[in-house]
Structures are given as structure tokens and as C-alpha cells.
Design a protein around this motif. Structure first.
Motif, PDB file in Angstrom:
ATOM      1  N   THR A 249       0.831  -1.210   0.000  1.00 39.57           N
ATOM      2  CA  THR A 249       0.000   0.000   0.000  1.00 39.57           C
ATOM      3  C   THR A 249       0.873   1.271   0.000  1.00 39.57           C
ATOM      4  O   THR A 249       0.498   2.278  -0.599  1.00 39.57           O
ATOM      5  CB  THR A 249      -0.944   0.002   1.222  1.00 39.57           C
ATOM      6  N   LEU A 250       2.044   1.192   0.643  1.00 41.97           N
ATOM      7  CA  LEU A 250       2.931   2.367   0.625  1.00 41.97           C
ATOM      8  C   LEU A 250       3.445   2.622  -0.789  1.00 41.97           C
ATOM      9  O   LEU A 250       3.540   3.763  -1.234  1.00 41.97           O
ATOM     10  CB  LEU A 250       4.139   2.142   1.544  1.00 41.97           C
ATOM     11  N   ILE A 251       3.779   1.534  -1.480  1.00 40.73           N
ATOM     12  CA  ILE A 251       4.279   1.670  -2.853  1.00 40.73           C
ATOM     13  C   ILE A 251       3.200   2.334  -3.712  1.00 40.73           C
ATOM     14  O   ILE A 251       3.473   3.274  -4.467  1.00 40.73           O
ATOM     15  CB  ILE A 251       4.669   0.276  -3.415  1.00 40.73           C
ATOM     16  N   ASN A 252       1.954   1.871  -3.564  1.00 38.94           N
ATOM     17  CA  ASN A 252       0.862   2.469  -4.341  1.00 38.94           C
ATOM     18  C   ASN A 252       0.682   3.949  -4.012  1.00 38.94           C
ATOM     19  O   ASN A 252       0.429   4.769  -4.897  1.00 38.94           O
ATOM     20  CB  ASN A 252      -0.452   1.728  -4.063  1.00 38.94           C
ATOM     21  N   LEU A 253       0.820   4.290  -2.723  1.00 35.14           N
ATOM     22  CA  LEU A 253       0.671   5.708  -2.344  1.00 35.14           C
ATOM     23  C   LEU A 253       1.789   6.538  -2.971  1.00 35.14           C
ATOM     24  O   LEU A 253       1.574   7.671  -3.412  1.00 35.14           O
ATOM     25  CB  LEU A 253       0.718   5.843  -0.808  1.00 35.14           C
ATOM     26  N   SER A 254       2.976   5.956  -3.016  1.00 36.11           N
ATOM     27  CA  SER A 254       4.102   6.670  -3.610  1.00 36.11           C
ATOM     28  C   SER A 254       3.874   6.878  -5.116  1.00 36.11           C
ATOM     29  O   SER A 254       4.183   7.943  -5.664  1.00 36.11           O
ATOM     30  CB  SER A 254       5.393   5.879  -3.368  1.00 36.11           C
ATOM     31  N   PHE A 255       3.290   5.867  -5.767  1.00 44.15           N
ATOM     32  CA  PHE A 255       2.990   5.996  -7.196  1.00 44.15           C
ATOM     33  C   PHE A 255       1.927   7.089  -7.416  1.00 44.15           C
ATOM     34  O   PHE A 255       2.004   7.866  -8.375  1.00 44.15           O
ATOM     35  CB  PHE A 255       2.503   4.658  -7.777  1.00 44.15           C
ATOM     36  N   PRO A 315       6.404  -7.362  -3.982  1.00 41.00           N
ATOM     37  CA  PRO A 315       6.323  -5.894  -4.026  1.00 41.00           C
ATOM     38  C   PRO A 315       6.524  -5.304  -5.421  1.00 41.00           C
ATOM     39  O   PRO A 315       6.002  -4.233  -5.717  1.00 41.00           O
ATOM     40  CB  PRO A 315       7.432  -5.428  -3.078  1.00 41.00           C
ATOM     41  N   TYR A 316       7.236  -5.991  -6.298  1.00 44.02           N
ATOM     42  CA  TYR A 316       7.498  -5.416  -7.621  1.00 44.02           C
ATOM     43  C   TYR A 316       6.437  -5.757  -8.654  1.00 44.02           C
ATOM     44  O   TYR A 316       6.081  -4.913  -9.471  1.00 44.02           O
ATOM     45  CB  TYR A 316       8.901  -5.803  -8.107  1.00 44.02           C
ATOM     46  N   LEU A 317       5.914  -6.968  -8.626  1.00 42.97           N
ATOM     47  CA  LEU A 317       4.960  -7.321  -9.684  1.00 42.97           C
ATOM     48  C   LEU A 317       3.503  -7.138  -9.278  1.00 42.97           C
ATOM     49  O   LEU A 317       2.643  -6.960 -10.133  1.00 42.97           O
ATOM     50  CB  LEU A 317       5.216  -8.751 -10.178  1.00 42.97           C
ATOM     51  N   TYR A 318       3.223  -7.172  -7.982  1.00 46.87           N
ATOM     52  CA  TYR A 318       1.833  -6.948  -7.566  1.00 46.87           C
ATOM     53  C   TYR A 318       1.461  -5.462  -7.650  1.00 46.87           C
ATOM     54  O   TYR A 318       0.298  -5.108  -7.494  1.00 46.87           O
ATOM     55  CB  TYR A 318       1.610  -7.440  -6.133  1.00 46.87           C
ATOM     56  N   THR A 319       2.450  -4.611  -7.846  1.00 50.14           N
ATOM     57  CA  THR A 319       2.171  -3.170  -7.862  1.00 50.14           C
ATOM     58  C   THR A 319       2.310  -2.585  -9.276  1.00 50.14           C
ATOM     59  O   THR A 319       2.413  -1.377  -9.429  1.00 50.14           O
ATOM     60  CB  THR A 319       3.159  -2.443  -6.922  1.00 50.14           C
ATOM     61  N   LEU A 320       2.314  -3.463 -10.278  1.00 51.38           N
ATOM     62  CA  LEU A 320       2.545  -2.986 -11.654  1.00 51.38           C
ATOM     63  C   LEU A 320       1.466  -2.007 -12.121  1.00 51.38           C
ATOM     64  O   LEU A 320       1.753  -1.110 -12.909  1.00 51.38           O
ATOM     65  CB  LEU A 320       2.594  -4.173 -12.631  1.00 51.38           C
ATOM     66  N   GLN A 321       0.218  -2.204 -11.639  1.00 55.78           N
ATOM     67  CA  GLN A 321      -0.845  -1.308 -12.119  1.00 55.78           C
ATOM     68  C   GLN A 321      -0.560   0.144 -11.705  1.00 55.78           C
ATOM     69  O   GLN A 321      -0.690   1.059 -12.510  1.00 55.78           O
ATOM     70  CB  GLN A 321      -2.218  -1.728 -11.579  1.00 55.78           C
ATOM     71  N   GLY A 322      -0.187   0.325 -10.445  1.00 56.22           N
ATOM     72  CA  GLY A 322       0.117   1.681  -9.964  1.00 56.22           C
ATOM     73  C   GLY A 322       1.296   2.278 -10.732  1.00 56.22           C
ATOM     74  O   GLY A 322       1.267   3.447 -11.130  1.00 56.22           O
ATOM     75  N   LEU A 323       2.310   1.458 -10.961  1.00 54.45           N
ATOM     76  CA  LEU A 323       3.499   1.929 -11.686  1.00 54.45           C
ATOM     77  C   LEU A 323       3.107   2.347 -13.108  1.00 54.45           C
ATOM     78  O   LEU A 323       3.509   3.410 -13.595  1.00 54.45           O
ATOM     79  CB  LEU A 323       4.539   0.793 -11.729  1.00 54.45           C
ATOM     80  N   TYR A 324       2.292   1.511 -13.744  1.00 58.13           N
ATOM     81  CA  TYR A 324       1.839   1.797 -15.114  1.00 58.13           C
ATOM     82  C   TYR A 324       1.106   3.146 -15.155  1.00 58.13           C
ATOM     83  O   TYR A 324       1.294   3.937 -16.075  1.00 58.13           O
ATOM     84  CB  TYR A 324       0.923   0.663 -15.571  1.00 58.13           C
ATOM     85  N   LEU A 325       0.270   3.387 -14.143  1.00 59.07           N
ATOM     86  CA  LEU A 325      -0.542   4.606 -14.156  1.00 59.07           C
ATOM     87  C   LEU A 325       0.289   5.870 -13.936  1.00 59.07           C
ATOM     88  O   LEU A 325      -0.172   6.972 -14.228  1.00 59.07           O
ATOM     89  CB  LEU A 325      -1.665   4.492 -13.120  1.00 59.07           C
ATOM     90  N   VAL A 326       1.503   5.717 -13.415  1.00 56.65           N
ATOM     91  CA  VAL A 326       2.392   6.881 -13.333  1.00 56.65           C
ATOM     92  C   VAL A 326       2.778   7.305 -14.754  1.00 56.65           C
ATOM     93  O   VAL A 326       2.783   8.485 -15.093  1.00 56.65           O
ATOM     94  CB  VAL A 326       3.670   6.557 -12.521  1.00 56.65           C
ATOM     95  N   TYR A 327       3.062   6.311 -15.604  1.00 55.25           N
ATOM     96  CA  TYR A 327       3.484   6.612 -16.982  1.00 55.25           C
ATOM     97  C   TYR A 327       2.292   6.897 -17.892  1.00 55.25           C
ATOM     98  O   TYR A 327       2.417   7.616 -18.871  1.00 55.25           O
ATOM     99  CB  TYR A 327       4.288   5.428 -17.552  1.00 55.25           C
ATOM    100  N   HIS A 328       1.145   6.294 -17.573  1.00 57.49           N
ATOM    101  CA  HIS A 328      -0.075   6.468 -18.378  1.00 57.49           C
ATOM    102  C   HIS A 328      -1.220   6.868 -17.441  1.00 57.49           C
ATOM    103  O   HIS A 328      -1.902   6.000 -16.900  1.00 57.49           O
ATOM    104  CB  HIS A 328      -0.443   5.166 -19.098  1.00 57.49           C
ATOM    105  N   PRO A 329      -1.418   8.146 -17.230  1.00 57.79           N
ATOM    106  CA  PRO A 329      -2.444   8.582 -16.254  1.00 57.79           C
ATOM    107  C   PRO A 329      -3.867   8.390 -16.795  1.00 57.79           C
ATOM    108  O   PRO A 329      -4.530   9.341 -17.189  1.00 57.79           O
ATOM    109  CB  PRO A 329      -2.111  10.064 -16.050  1.00 57.79           C
ATOM    110  N   VAL A 330      -4.327   7.146 -16.787  1.00 51.95           N
ATOM    111  CA  VAL A 330      -5.636   6.807 -17.346  1.00 51.95           C
ATOM    112  C   VAL A 330      -6.751   7.409 -16.485  1.00 51.95           C
ATOM    113  O   VAL A 330      -6.751   7.262 -15.264  1.00 51.95           O
ATOM    114  CB  VAL A 330      -5.798   5.265 -17.384  1.00 51.95           C
TER     115      VAL A 330
END
Ligand code: NDP
Length: 475
Positions: A249-255, A315-330
Motif C-alpha cells: 500500500t505504501l508503494i501504491n501511495l508513492s505511485f 512488491p514489484y509485480l503486484y504493484t505494476l498497475q500503480g506503476l503503469y498509471l504513473v506513466y499512463h495517467p488513465v
């Protein structure tokens, strides 16, 4: 409030009272003792490829805006060489190493030094000292359940920092994402190697160790069942929950913070991913006692699969959606967003209710109501390695009467919702649902194989009563 009902610890009986029709073998239901060629091949493939898979996904986001085919096309057409891609990859840094050390140390301290107080004031929450299931050797371990407390304190600090203290930027995780990947790998490999050596030379419970004679299998699937340091530091409980799931959840908040920094706002897709995954994470900690009865704790040994998997893969692959949305703000249309939300919530409902039904059924030894009725039960027995016969029950009502692993279906619906929140622009955020479908189908087959050898004919009675594994009429 502490648990009032006693966790299900089947009562031991003498060997003389073994039921006559048992076919399950004594104490053999944990992980395999012998390795077939297919398992060995898969294990070597994963040991060799899994770290590169994680690297590939994260690098594709960093250098190719999450286009999974980007690196392959560039290399195939000669626009880039592997060495160019590697040269553009951020190395480990002192800052990342310090951050990661601080993070893991903080989580170790929360885990070992702060006995749970949440169960004293949160109605319905079961924390504090709880018992796990009977191990194949007949041991019952005690656990200090304080994950919810660790999650709350960590997030309190995170929000205090973001809104009051300003010790560090909320984008700190995103900004150091690849350097932190190297740190996570170091810990993942160190802990898996340590667990292997410990299993051979100073195991916590020697009777619960398994050796196949194959180095790779032992390293990957683990030798020790429940490695511990001291009385309370349990490797499985610690590494699966923290640092991996607290970090999620912290990773997602950071994204989300990074998306705002780059694009000026947080999109509804990012909010959905943060909210739906936070529900899953909070659920995990709220039900940490239940987690003691899941396959990870009850049946899997602690090796690279759990050690490295918890430190890196999760932590790296379960958070791919948040990471993706940083690059693609859908930004989703309202019907699309509502659809994703509903799918996520219905999936979560099935996941939670199915898991709760089994947990309640086992905790009360079947003396409960499932969907308002007395549950249908299959009585079963099994033998631990010490020759003791134990008795247990299988639930044939509720979701456990619909299919033998309907809890996985709920999980899959939730996973699909996270992916759909990212729209249809790229394949990368859909990795999670593909992975979960493979993981849970394999897990289902693995678990059924184990249950068949544990319960013998009693398991056959269950499969006859509930013929489908996941989806009635299909599988
Ligand atoms: P389950 O919670 O389904 O546990 C399986 C065990 O439950 C069996 O080994 C057996 O254990 C017992 N059991 C099976 N059938 C019955 C029955 N009819 N009545 C009573 N007990 C039964 O499996 P998992 O531990 O795999 O999953 C727990 C949850 O975690 C799932 O919802 C899953 O989706 C989720 N999960 C999520 C992952 C992720 O990465 N996000 C990864 C893995 C799981 P026993 O020996 O005690 O009889």
C-alpha cells in the motif's frame, strides 16, 4: 478482542484408533520428498528466469513507458543492444541501501518488539498470541499476531510525514524504485540461502525438515517447515506479511504521489487501484490469524519460493498497475470506473466470505451456521509423522459446496478489476491476472494432491460431493 473460540487443533488419538479405510500415508502431506523431471525443470527455469522477468517489467516501464515489446523490438531491429539497456539501468545506490535497511529494520522491530494491542480495543479483531495448525511432525507453533498494528503504525508515520513532518518526499519509493530492486534481491537471496543452511545445520524443528536430495528443489521449495530465530521470529509470517505486504500500500501511495507530481492530479484509475488493493491488504492483516491456516503457513516449506518471492516478486509485480498509471495517467469514464469498482468489490466479497466460512467452520469444529443453515460435513482423519491419528472435517456447504476452491474465483475477480482499471492501452498491467490465474490453478492442483494424500478416501468423498475445483460445470 482476543479470540474466544479455540483455534482448530485436532485432538490426537492413539495409533490403535486409526479408521480402517484410511489410505493416506503417514505424515506425508507436506511438500514432495521426491522430485520428478517436470518439477525440476520448472524450478530451474524459475530460479534462472524469475529475477530477469521482474527486471524486464520494471526496466520496460523505466525506459519504454511500459511497452513490453519495446526492448525486444529495439534489440531485434538493432536500435539497441542489451548493453545499452543495461547501461541505462540505475545501479544500487547508498541512499537506496540505507532506505531499504531502515525499512526492514523498522519492520523487524515492529514485529518482534511490539506485542499486539489492537485486539484489546478493536471489536472482532483476533490478534496477540495465536496457534498455527498441526505440522506434519505433529508440532503446534504459537505466533505473535501483530501485523495490523505494524501496518497501522507504518501508515500513520507515512501520512504524518506527508502532511506534517516532511522528512522525505512521498515519491521516495518511485524515485528509488530500481536501486531498491537490487536491495530487495540481496535480501531475498540472503534469506533464502540462510534458510537453506539453517535447515541443514541448525533447524528449529528437525522433524519437520524435508530433504529431497536435489539441491535446486531444496533451495527453491525449502528444507525447513517453520524456520525461526528465537521463540517468536518466524520467517514465514514475517517475510510474507512484512516487508512485502505492508509495503504494497505504501508503494501504491508513492505511485499516486508521483502521478500528481508529474501530471498535476491523481486519476480515478489510480484511486481505484489504491483503494481496491488497500482493501485486500487490510483484509490480510485484519485476518492474519486466519492466514496461519492457509497453504503458505500450513504446508509450504520456507525456501527461495517464499523468501525471494516475498522480498522481490510480490512488491514489484503486484504493484505494476500503480506503476503503469504513473506513466499512463488513465482517467476512466464513470461507467467503466463503476464497473471496475463493482467487479473488485464482488470479487472481494466472494474471497472474504468463502475464506471466512472455512475459518469459522474449522474454529467452531462445525458448530456454526453457513448461509443460515447447519453445514454439511465430511468427517476425515489423517496421521502425522509421529504416528498420531488426528481428526478433522471438510465443509460441504456455502461456497465450499459450490466448488472446492471458490475462494480463488473471488481472488481472480478482484485481480481482474485491478487490471481493468488501467484501460486497454498496454499488456503490462494485465500481467497480474495472467499470473494469478496460473498461480491459483497450480495452487489448486497442488493443494488437491496434498489433500488426497493427507485424507485418502475421505478426500475422494469430498470430490464426489463437490465435483468442480473452481467453476461449476467448467473446471
Ligand atoms: P485455502 O484457504 O483454500 O486452503 C486450502 C486448505 O484448506 C486445504 O489444504 C485444506 O487444509 C483445507 N480445506 C480444503 N477444502 C476444505 C473444506 N471443504 N473444508 C475445510 N477445509 C478445507 O488455500 P490458500 O491458502 O491457497 O488460499 C487462501 C486465500 O489466499 C485464498 O483466497 C487465495 O485466493 C489467497 N491467496 C492469494 C495469493 C496472492 O498472491 N494474492 C497467493 C495464494 C493465496 P487442511 O489440511 O487443513 O484440511
Amino acid at each position: 478482542m482476543a479470540a474466544k473460540s479455540q483455534p482448530n487443533v485436532p485432538k490426537a488419538k492413539s495409533v490403535d484408533s486409526v479408521t480402517s479405510d484410511r489410505t493416506a500415508s503417514q505424515g506425508q502431506w507436506g511438500r514432495a520428498w521426491e522430485v520428478d523431471w517436470f518439477s525440476l525443470g520448472s524450478i530451474i527455469f524459475l530460479l534462472l528466469c524469475a529475477p530477469f522477468i521482474v527486471y524486464y517489467f520494471i526496466m520496460a516501464c523505466d525506459q519504454y513507458s511500459c511497452a513490453l515489446t519495446g526492448p525486444v523490438v529495439d534489440i531485434a531491429t538493432g536500435r539497441a543492444r542489451l548493453s545499452d539497456i543495461w547501461a541505462k539501468t540505475p545501479p544500487i545506490t547508498r541512499k537506496a541501501a540505507q532506505l531499504y535497511t531502515l525499512w526492514v529494520t523498522f519492520q523487524v522491530l515492529l514485529y518482534t518488539s511490539l506485542p499486539d494491542f489492537c485486539h484489546k480495543f478493536l471489536p472482532g479483531y483476533v490478534g496477540g498470541i495465536q496457534e498455527g495448525a498441526v505440522t506434519p511432525a505433529g508440532v503446534v507453533n504459537k505466533y505473535q499476531i501483530n501485523g495490523l498494528q505494524a501496518w497501522l503504525l507504518t501508515h500513520l508515520l507515512w501520512f504524518a510525514n506527508a502532511h506534517l513532518l516532511s522528512w522525505f518526499s512521498p515519491t521516495i519509493i518511485f524515485d528509488n524504485w530500481i536501486p531498491l530492486l537490487w536491495c530487495a534481491n540481496i535480501l531475498g537471496y540472503a534469506v533464502s540461502t540462510f534458510a537453506m543452511v539453517k535447515g541443514y545445520f541448525f533447524p528449529t524443528s528437525a522433524r519437520d525438515c524435508k530433504f529431497t536430495g536435489n539441491f535446486f528443489y531444496n533451495y527453491m521449495m525449502g528444507v525447513e517447515f517453520n524456520p525461526r530465530i528465537g521463540k517468536w521470529f518466524d520467517f514465514k509470517l514475517f517475510f510474507n506479511g512484512r516487508p512485502g505486504i505492508v509495503a504494497w500500500t505504501l508503494i501504491n501511495l508513492s505511485f499516486a504521489a508521483k502521478q500528481r507530481e508529474l501530471h498535476g492530479h491523481v486519476t480515478n484509475a489510480m484511486v481505484l487501484v489504491n483503494v481496491l488493493q488497500a482493501i485486500y491488504v487490510i483484509d490480510f492483516f485484519w485476518n492474519e490469524t486466519w492466514y496461519l491456516k492457509t497453504i503458505d503457513i500450513c504446508h509450504d516449506h520456507f525456501g527461495w519460493y517464499l523468501g525471494w518471492g516475498d522480498c522481490v516478486w510480490l512488491p514489484y509485480l503486484y504493484t505494476l498497475q500503480g506503476l503503469y498509471l504513473v506513466y499512463h495517467p488513465v482517467q476512466l469514464s464513470t461507467p467503466h470506473a463503476v464497473g471496475v469498482l463493482l467487479l473488485g468489490l464482488v470479487g472481494y466479497y466472494i474471497f472474504r466470505v468463502a475464506n471466512h466460512q472455512k475459518d469459522l467452520f474449522r474454529r467452531t469444529d462445525g458448530r456454526c451456521l453457513i448461509w443460515g443453515k447447519k453445514p454439511k460435513i465430511i468427517e476425515c482423519s489423517y496421521m502425522s509423522a509421529d504416528g498420531q491419528t488426528h481428526h478433522s472435517k471438510l465443509l460441504v456447504s456455502g461456497f465450499w459446496g459450490v466448488a472446492r476452491h471458490f475462494n480463488y474465483v473471488g481472488d481472480l475477480m478482484g485481480s481482474l478489476a485491478y487490471c481493468l482499471a488501467c484501460g486497454g492501452g498496454h499488456l503490462l498491467p494485465y500481467f497480474y491476472i495472467i499470473y494469478m490465474a496460473i498461480l491459483l490453478t497450480h495452487r489448486c492442483l497442488r493443494d488437491e494432491h496434498r489433500c488426497a494424500s493427507k485424507y485418502g478416501r475421505d478426500w475422494e468423498r469430498y470430490t464426489a460431493a463437490v465435483p468442480y475445483r473452481l467453476l461449476p460445470g467448467i473446471f
